[in-house]
Design a protein around this motif. Structure first.
Motif, PDB file in Angstrom:
ATOM      1  N   ALA A   1      -4.736  11.154  13.914  1.00 17.42           N
ATOM      2  CA  ALA A   1      -5.143  10.471  12.686  1.00 17.42           C
ATOM      3  C   ALA A   1      -6.538  10.892  12.248  1.00 17.42           C
ATOM      4  O   ALA A   1      -6.835  10.923  11.052  1.00 17.42           O
ATOM      5  CB  ALA A   1      -5.094   8.959  12.883  1.00 17.42           C
ATOM      6  N   GLY A   2      -7.410  11.203  13.215  1.00 16.36           N
ATOM      7  CA  GLY A   2      -8.776  11.576  12.887  1.00 16.36           C
ATOM      8  C   GLY A   2      -9.494  10.507  12.088  1.00 16.36           C
ATOM      9  O   GLY A   2     -10.005  10.775  10.995  1.00 16.36           O
TER      10      GLY A   2
ATOM     11  N   LEU B   1      -0.614   4.202  11.285  1.00 14.24           N
ATOM     12  CA  LEU B   1      -1.355   2.945  11.271  1.00 14.24           C
ATOM     13  C   LEU B   1      -2.860   3.180  11.260  1.00 14.24           C
ATOM     14  O   LEU B   1      -3.602   2.515  10.528  1.00 14.24           O
ATOM     15  CB  LEU B   1      -0.967   2.103  12.495  1.00 14.24           C
ATOM     16  CG  LEU B   1       0.347   1.340  12.411  1.00 14.24           C
ATOM     17  CD1 LEU B   1       0.772   0.857  13.798  1.00 14.24           C
ATOM     18  CD2 LEU B   1       0.229   0.151  11.454  1.00 14.24           C
ATOM     19  N   VAL B   2      -3.316   4.115  12.076  1.00 15.68           N
ATOM     20  CA  VAL B   2      -4.755   4.371  12.150  1.00 15.68           C
ATOM     21  C   VAL B   2      -5.264   4.974  10.842  1.00 15.68           C
ATOM     22  O   VAL B   2      -6.336   4.596  10.348  1.00 15.68           O
ATOM     23  CB  VAL B   2      -5.083   5.271  13.359  1.00 15.68           C
ATOM     24  CG1 VAL B   2      -6.545   5.698  13.342  1.00 15.68           C
ATOM     25  CG2 VAL B   2      -4.772   4.532  14.662  1.00 15.68           C
ATOM     26  N   ARG B   3      -4.519   5.892  10.259  1.00 19.29           N
ATOM     27  CA  ARG B   3      -4.925   6.447   8.960  1.00 19.29           C
ATOM     28  C   ARG B   3      -4.985   5.362   7.893  1.00 19.29           C
ATOM     29  O   ARG B   3      -5.919   5.302   7.093  1.00 19.29           O
ATOM     30  CB  ARG B   3      -3.957   7.554   8.543  1.00 19.29           C
ATOM     31  CG  ARG B   3      -4.157   8.857   9.298  1.00 19.29           C
ATOM     32  CD  ARG B   3      -3.115   9.881   8.907  1.00 19.29           C
ATOM     33  NE  ARG B   3      -3.338  11.150   9.605  1.00 19.29           N
ATOM     34  CZ  ARG B   3      -2.422  12.091   9.749  1.00 19.29           C
ATOM     35  NH1 ARG B   3      -1.208  11.925   9.225  1.00 19.29           N
ATOM     36  NH2 ARG B   3      -2.701  13.200  10.401  1.00 19.29           N
ATOM     37  N   TRP B   4      -3.959   4.527   7.884  1.00 16.41           N
ATOM     38  CA  TRP B   4      -3.924   3.418   6.931  1.00 16.41           C
ATOM     39  C   TRP B   4      -5.115   2.486   7.138  1.00 16.41           C
ATOM     40  O   TRP B   4      -5.809   2.119   6.194  1.00 16.41           O
ATOM     41  CB  TRP B   4      -2.604   2.669   7.110  1.00 16.41           C
ATOM     42  CG  TRP B   4      -2.582   1.300   6.525  1.00 16.41           C
ATOM     43  CD1 TRP B   4      -2.348   0.961   5.231  1.00 16.41           C
ATOM     44  CD2 TRP B   4      -2.814   0.076   7.233  1.00 16.41           C
ATOM     45  NE1 TRP B   4      -2.423  -0.408   5.087  1.00 16.41           N
ATOM     46  CE2 TRP B   4      -2.703  -0.964   6.294  1.00 16.41           C
ATOM     47  CE3 TRP B   4      -3.094  -0.236   8.566  1.00 16.41           C
ATOM     48  CZ2 TRP B   4      -2.873  -2.301   6.646  1.00 16.41           C
ATOM     49  CZ3 TRP B   4      -3.259  -1.561   8.922  1.00 16.41           C
ATOM     50  CH2 TRP B   4      -3.151  -2.578   7.968  1.00 16.41           C
ATOM     51  N   ALA B   5      -5.370   2.125   8.398  1.00 15.56           N
ATOM     52  CA  ALA B   5      -6.433   1.165   8.694  1.00 15.56           C
ATOM     53  C   ALA B   5      -7.816   1.742   8.428  1.00 15.56           C
ATOM     54  O   ALA B   5      -8.718   1.034   7.962  1.00 15.56           O
ATOM     55  CB  ALA B   5      -6.325   0.713  10.149  1.00 15.56           C
ATOM     56  N   SER B   6      -8.005   3.032   8.696  1.00 14.39           N
ATOM     57  CA  SER B   6      -9.342   3.612   8.537  1.00 14.39           C
ATOM     58  C   SER B   6      -9.752   3.702   7.073  1.00 14.39           C
ATOM     59  O   SER B   6     -10.939   3.815   6.764  1.00 14.39           O
ATOM     60  CB  SER B   6      -9.413   4.994   9.196  1.00 14.39           C
ATOM     61  OG  SER B   6      -8.602   5.920   8.535  1.00 14.39           O
TER      62      SER B   6
ATOM     63  N   THR C   1       0.857  -1.177   0.000  1.00 14.62           N
ATOM     64  CA  THR C   1       0.000   0.000   0.000  1.00 14.62           C
ATOM     65  C   THR C   1       0.898   1.233   0.000  1.00 14.62           C
ATOM     66  O   THR C   1       2.122   1.126  -0.032  1.00 14.62           O
ATOM     67  CB  THR C   1      -0.924   0.004   1.229  1.00 14.62           C
ATOM     68  OG1 THR C   1      -0.130   0.171   2.410  1.00 14.62           O
ATOM     69  CG2 THR C   1      -1.704  -1.304   1.331  1.00 14.62           C
ATOM     70  N   GLU C   2       0.287   2.406   0.076  1.00 17.91           N
ATOM     71  CA  GLU C   2       1.095   3.620  -0.019  1.00 17.91           C
ATOM     72  C   GLU C   2       1.994   3.830   1.192  1.00 17.91           C
ATOM     73  O   GLU C   2       3.004   4.516   1.110  1.00 17.91           O
ATOM     74  CB  GLU C   2       0.202   4.852  -0.212  1.00 17.91           C
ATOM     75  CG  GLU C   2      -0.726   5.175   0.942  1.00 17.91           C
ATOM     76  CD  GLU C   2      -2.047   4.420   0.866  1.00 17.91           C
ATOM     77  OE1 GLU C   2      -2.957   4.781   1.620  1.00 17.91           O
ATOM     78  OE2 GLU C   2      -2.156   3.476   0.055  1.00 17.91           O
ATOM     79  N   ALA C   3       1.651   3.238   2.338  1.00 21.40           N
ATOM     80  CA  ALA C   3       2.442   3.469   3.546  1.00 21.40           C
ATOM     81  C   ALA C   3       3.051   2.203   4.127  1.00 21.40           C
ATOM     82  O   ALA C   3       4.107   2.252   4.751  1.00 21.40           O
ATOM     83  CB  ALA C   3       1.573   4.155   4.608  1.00 21.40           C
TER      84      ALA C   3
END
Length: 230
Positions: free
Chosen positions: A102-103, A46-51, A5-7
């Motif tokens: 992360a919001g 991680l949270v941005r990626w997961a959301s 993925t991108e991250a």
């Protein structure tokens, strides 16, 4: 198969794990206190990626048997309790700060393992882990291997003593229910347990045949930033 993925790069452990990843119902991010990998910035990533990929996120950090482990490593009892309390407060602050920054646009829960003491599924799974530790030599050997590796980074040589090994096994046993049946514990249809390094017991938990095994809707994946080896 590795997913890029991108991250992060993602390595689901089995084909079934890959299917559960594709479902995107839930991801569990496990966080170890005292591990410098889990800084607030990493948790935000991680949270941005997961959301962007999952309908729900839960972050669980290990807050059981930490003081006992410090005590077994040679700290005086009061010092062990203070150090454990300090580390656990710090890791919770980092997680909460990372989640806030992360919001996330999906639900993102933050839990210590101790919050699940009254959860009947967690309690049953924990009893099963303790049972297999006592009765299954292969499973116990795998857990002792994990414990010995961890302790070697703390005590070096000579090898860890019986008290240190017992404390570390208690710590591991408290974490393992979330590698076995997170869907049952949290009431989600399926779940991917994500960690940044392979867990030595994974091979056993996803093997065919009898013994202690992950549930059919439980997946495991190594999730790590691009350029960092597992």
């Amino acid at each position: 198969m590795t997913i890029t993925t991108e991250a992060f790069t993602v390595q689901p452990f089995t084909r079934s794990c890959h299917h559960i990843w594709d479902e995107g119902a839930h991801v569990l991010i496990g966080v170890s206190p005292g591990n410098s990998y889990f800084n607030a910035g990493r948790i935000t990533e991680l949270v941005r990626w997961a959301s962007a990929r999952f309908s729900r996120i839960d972050i669980v950090y290990a807050d059981l048997h930490v003081a006992e482990l410090f005590s077994a490593l040679g700290y005086e009892e009061d010092h062990a309790a203070r150090r454990a309390s300090k580390e656990l407060k710090a890791v919770r602050r980092r997680i909460l700060r990372g989640v806030e920054e992360a919001g996330p646009v999906v639900p993102a829960g933050v839990h210590g393992l101790s919050e699940f003491a009254g959860n009947p599924v967690y309690a049953l799974l924990h009893r099963r882990v303790r049972h297999f530790l006592a009765t299954d030599p292969v499973f116990r050997a795998g857990c002792e291997g994990m414990a010995a590796h961890f302790l070697s980074t703390k005590v070096g040589e000579p090898a860890a003593d019986a008290r240190q090994l017992a404390a570390c096994l208690d710590y591991i046993a408290a974490e393992l229910p979330f590698f076995l049946d997170t869907p049952g514990i949290l009431g989600v249809p399926s779940s991917v347990s994500a960690y940044h390094a392979p867990i030595p017991l994974t091979e056993l938990l996803y093997a065919k045949g009898g013994g202690l095994r992950a549930s059919r809707n439980q997946a495991y994946a190594v999730v790590r930033p691009e350029g960092i080896a597992a």
